[in-house]
Design a protein around this motif. Structure first.
Motif, PDB file in Angstrom:
ATOM      1  N   ILE A   9       0.841  -1.203   0.000  1.00 32.64           N
ATOM      2  CA  ILE A   9       0.000   0.000   0.000  1.00 32.64           C
ATOM      3  C   ILE A   9       0.875   1.252   0.000  1.00 32.64           C
ATOM      4  CG2 ILE A   9      -1.639   1.345   1.384  1.00 32.64           C
ATOM      5  CD1 ILE A   9      -2.917  -1.338   2.171  1.00 32.64           C
ATOM      6  N   VAL A  10       1.955   1.250   0.771  1.00 32.21           N
ATOM      7  CA  VAL A  10       2.865   2.395   0.805  1.00 32.21           C
ATOM      8  C   VAL A  10       3.528   2.583  -0.551  1.00 32.21           C
ATOM      9  CG1 VAL A  10       5.017   3.266   1.801  1.00 32.21           C
ATOM     10  CG2 VAL A  10       3.263   2.309   3.281  1.00 32.21           C
ATOM     11  N   ILE A  11       3.960   1.485  -1.191  1.00 32.24           N
ATOM     12  CA  ILE A  11       4.572   1.576  -2.513  1.00 32.24           C
ATOM     13  C   ILE A  11       3.583   2.156  -3.514  1.00 32.24           C
ATOM     14  CG2 ILE A  11       5.416   0.199  -4.474  1.00 32.24           C
ATOM     15  CD1 ILE A  11       6.702  -1.660  -2.370  1.00 32.24           C
ATOM     16  N   LEU A  12       2.337   1.702  -3.486  1.00 38.89           N
ATOM     17  CA  LEU A  12       1.326   2.226  -4.401  1.00 38.89           C
ATOM     18  C   LEU A  12       1.038   3.698  -4.127  1.00 38.89           C
ATOM     19  CD1 LEU A  12      -1.174  -0.755  -4.630  1.00 38.89           C
ATOM     20  CD2 LEU A  12       0.499  -0.011  -6.327  1.00 38.89           C
ATOM     21  N   PHE A  13       0.983   4.086  -2.851  1.00 36.97           N
ATOM     22  CA  PHE A  13       0.737   5.486  -2.505  1.00 36.97           C
ATOM     23  C   PHE A  13       1.879   6.372  -2.977  1.00 36.97           C
ATOM     24  CE2 PHE A  13       1.362   9.003   0.496  1.00 36.97           C
ATOM     25  CZ  PHE A  13       0.200   9.713   0.244  1.00 36.97           C
ATOM     26  N   VAL A  14       3.115   5.956  -2.712  1.00 37.17           N
ATOM     27  CA  VAL A  14       4.272   6.735  -3.144  1.00 37.17           C
ATOM     28  C   VAL A  14       4.304   6.812  -4.669  1.00 37.17           C
ATOM     29  CG1 VAL A  14       6.801   6.741  -3.255  1.00 37.17           C
ATOM     30  CG2 VAL A  14       5.658   6.339  -1.085  1.00 37.17           C
ATOM     31  N   GLY A  15       4.028   5.700  -5.336  1.00 38.31           N
ATOM     32  CA  GLY A  15       4.002   5.693  -6.793  1.00 38.31           C
ATOM     33  C   GLY A  15       2.924   6.598  -7.361  1.00 38.31           C
ATOM     34  N   LEU A  16       1.753   6.588  -6.733  1.00 31.44           N
ATOM     35  CA  LEU A  16       0.659   7.447  -7.192  1.00 31.44           C
ATOM     36  C   LEU A  16       1.008   8.919  -7.040  1.00 31.44           C
ATOM     37  CD1 LEU A  16      -2.286   7.828  -8.118  1.00 31.44           C
ATOM     38  CD2 LEU A  16      -2.929   7.765  -5.725  1.00 31.44           C
ATOM     39  N   ILE A  37       0.722   5.459 -11.465  1.00 30.65           N
ATOM     40  CA  ILE A  37       1.308   4.592 -10.442  1.00 30.65           C
ATOM     41  C   ILE A  37       2.497   3.838 -11.014  1.00 30.65           C
ATOM     42  CG2 ILE A  37       0.917   2.544  -9.023  1.00 30.65           C
ATOM     43  CD1 ILE A  37      -1.947   3.516  -8.614  1.00 30.65           C
ATOM     44  N   VAL A  38       2.330   3.307 -12.224  1.00 31.27           N
ATOM     45  CA  VAL A  38       3.419   2.552 -12.861  1.00 31.27           C
ATOM     46  C   VAL A  38       4.623   3.455 -13.113  1.00 31.27           C
ATOM     47  CG1 VAL A  38       4.076   1.311 -14.955  1.00 31.27           C
ATOM     48  CG2 VAL A  38       1.883   0.832 -13.855  1.00 31.27           C
ATOM     49  N   PHE A  56      24.014  11.566  -4.300  1.00 31.38           N
ATOM     50  CA  PHE A  56      22.910  12.443  -3.930  1.00 31.38           C
ATOM     51  C   PHE A  56      22.061  11.754  -2.885  1.00 31.38           C
ATOM     52  CE2 PHE A  56      18.728  14.412  -4.837  1.00 31.38           C
ATOM     53  CZ  PHE A  56      19.089  15.720  -4.662  1.00 31.38           C
ATOM     54  N   HIS A  57      21.855  12.414  -1.718  1.00 30.67           N
ATOM     55  CA  HIS A  57      21.088  11.817  -0.637  1.00 30.67           C
ATOM     56  C   HIS A  57      20.227  12.878   0.020  1.00 30.67           C
ATOM     57  CE1 HIS A  57      20.084   8.985   2.478  1.00 30.67           C
ATOM     58  NE2 HIS A  57      20.464   9.862   3.404  1.00 30.67           N
ATOM     59  N   LEU A  58      18.908  12.642   0.052  1.00 27.48           N
ATOM     60  CA  LEU A  58      17.976  13.589   0.665  1.00 27.48           C
ATOM     61  C   LEU A  58      17.673  13.288   2.121  1.00 27.48           C
ATOM     62  CD1 LEU A  58      15.325  14.011  -2.150  1.00 27.48           C
ATOM     63  CD2 LEU A  58      16.961  15.686  -1.377  1.00 27.48           C
ATOM     64  N   GLY A  59      17.876  12.071   2.531  1.00 24.52           N
ATOM     65  CA  GLY A  59      17.529  11.672   3.880  1.00 24.52           C
ATOM     66  C   GLY A  59      16.582  10.497   3.843  1.00 24.52           C
ATOM     67  N   GLY A  60      15.959  10.209   4.948  1.00 21.45           N
ATOM     68  CA  GLY A  60      15.037   9.087   5.032  1.00 21.45           C
ATOM     69  C   GLY A  60      13.619   9.562   5.252  1.00 21.45           C
ATOM     70  N   GLY A  61      12.703   8.656   5.105  1.00 21.28           N
ATOM     71  CA  GLY A  61      11.312   8.973   5.362  1.00 21.28           C
ATOM     72  C   GLY A  61      10.460   8.972   4.109  1.00 21.28           C
ATOM     73  N   LEU A  62       9.173   9.113   4.329  1.00 21.61           N
ATOM     74  CA  LEU A  62       8.200   9.033   3.247  1.00 21.61           C
ATOM     75  C   LEU A  62       8.318  10.201   2.278  1.00 21.61           C
ATOM     76  CD1 LEU A  62       5.790   7.447   2.119  1.00 21.61           C
ATOM     77  CD2 LEU A  62       4.317   8.847   3.563  1.00 21.61           C
ATOM     78  N   ILE A  63       8.539  11.403   2.788  1.00 13.53           N
ATOM     79  CA  ILE A  63       8.621  12.584   1.926  1.00 13.53           C
ATOM     80  C   ILE A  63       9.829  12.477   0.992  1.00 13.53           C
ATOM     81  CG2 ILE A  63       8.883  15.095   1.878  1.00 13.53           C
ATOM     82  CD1 ILE A  63       6.161  14.144   2.872  1.00 13.53           C
ATOM     83  N   SER A  64      10.960  12.051   1.506  1.00 12.61           N
ATOM     84  CA  SER A  64      12.137  11.922   0.643  1.00 12.61           C
ATOM     85  C   SER A  64      11.935  10.829  -0.398  1.00 12.61           C
ATOM     86  CB  SER A  64      13.390  11.653   1.471  1.00 12.61           C
ATOM     87  OG  SER A  64      13.328  10.384   2.074  1.00 12.61           O
ATOM     88  N   GLU A  65      11.230   9.764  -0.053  1.00 11.31           N
ATOM     89  CA  GLU A  65      10.938   8.716  -1.035  1.00 11.31           C
ATOM     90  C   GLU A  65      10.027   9.241  -2.139  1.00 11.31           C
ATOM     91  OE1 GLU A  65      12.205   5.687  -1.404  1.00 11.31           O
ATOM     92  OE2 GLU A  65      13.514   6.155   0.272  1.00 11.31           O
ATOM     93  N   ILE A  66       9.062  10.070  -1.777  1.00 11.97           N
ATOM     94  CA  ILE A  66       8.182  10.672  -2.783  1.00 11.97           C
ATOM     95  C   ILE A  66       8.978  11.599  -3.689  1.00 11.97           C
ATOM     96  CG2 ILE A  66       6.252  12.268  -3.114  1.00 11.97           C
ATOM     97  CD1 ILE A  66       4.963  10.999  -0.632  1.00 11.97           C
ATOM     98  N   ILE A  67       9.885  12.374  -3.123  1.00  8.42           N
ATOM     99  CA  ILE A  67      10.710  13.288  -3.925  1.00  8.42           C
ATOM    100  C   ILE A  67      11.628  12.494  -4.855  1.00  8.42           C
ATOM    101  CG2 ILE A  67      12.541  15.020  -3.823  1.00  8.42           C
ATOM    102  CD1 ILE A  67      11.205  16.010  -1.215  1.00  8.42           C
ATOM    103  N   TYR A  68      12.284  11.459  -4.315  1.00 15.72           N
ATOM    104  CA  TYR A  68      13.115  10.589  -5.151  1.00 15.72           C
ATOM    105  C   TYR A  68      12.307  10.004  -6.300  1.00 15.72           C
ATOM    106  CZ  TYR A  68      17.301  10.061  -2.184  1.00 15.72           C
ATOM    107  OH  TYR A  68      18.461  10.265  -1.504  1.00 15.72           O
ATOM    108  N   SER A  69      11.151   9.453  -5.975  1.00 18.64           N
ATOM    109  CA  SER A  69      10.315   8.811  -6.986  1.00 18.64           C
ATOM    110  C   SER A  69       9.815   9.812  -8.018  1.00 18.64           C
ATOM    111  CB  SER A  69       9.133   8.106  -6.327  1.00 18.64           C
ATOM    112  OG  SER A  69       9.585   7.125  -5.437  1.00 18.64           O
TER     113      SER A  69
END
Length: 85
Positions: A9-16, A37-38, A56-69
């Motif tokens: 669910i987290v992967i789908l949310f971040v992807g969306l 999503i894809v 390049f490293h932004l840090g950890g957490g959900l927000i950084s994963e969304i930015i990376y993605s």
């Protein structure tokens, strides 16, 4: 590797979110919600491969994963747009 229902669910949310952001940044023809999503998930994989090699490293957490993605999805959308033409 085991993926729980929560991690999917987290992967789908971040992807969306990342796919939606990339669609807004690139401002082109959208791929719909499933396509976004894809593209977001593919962008996450692209950014996971590229950013560590560039140092390049932004840090950890959900927000950084969304930015990376989102950055990876923008790169992917630009490549797809170049190939389409």
């Amino acid at each position: 590797m085991y993926l729980s229902g929560e991690s999917i669910i987290v992967i789908l949310f971040v992807g969306l979110v990342a796919g939606w952001l990339a669609g807004k940044i690139v401002r082109g023809s959208g791929f719909g919600i499933i396509g976004d999503i894809v593209v977001g998930i593919a962008g996450a994989f692209i950014s996971t491969l590229i950013f560590p090699r560039l140092g390049f490293h932004l840090g950890g957490g959900l927000i950084s994963e969304i930015i990376y993605s989102a950055i990876g999805a923008v790169i992917l959308l630009l490549v797809v747009r170049l190939v389409r033409r």
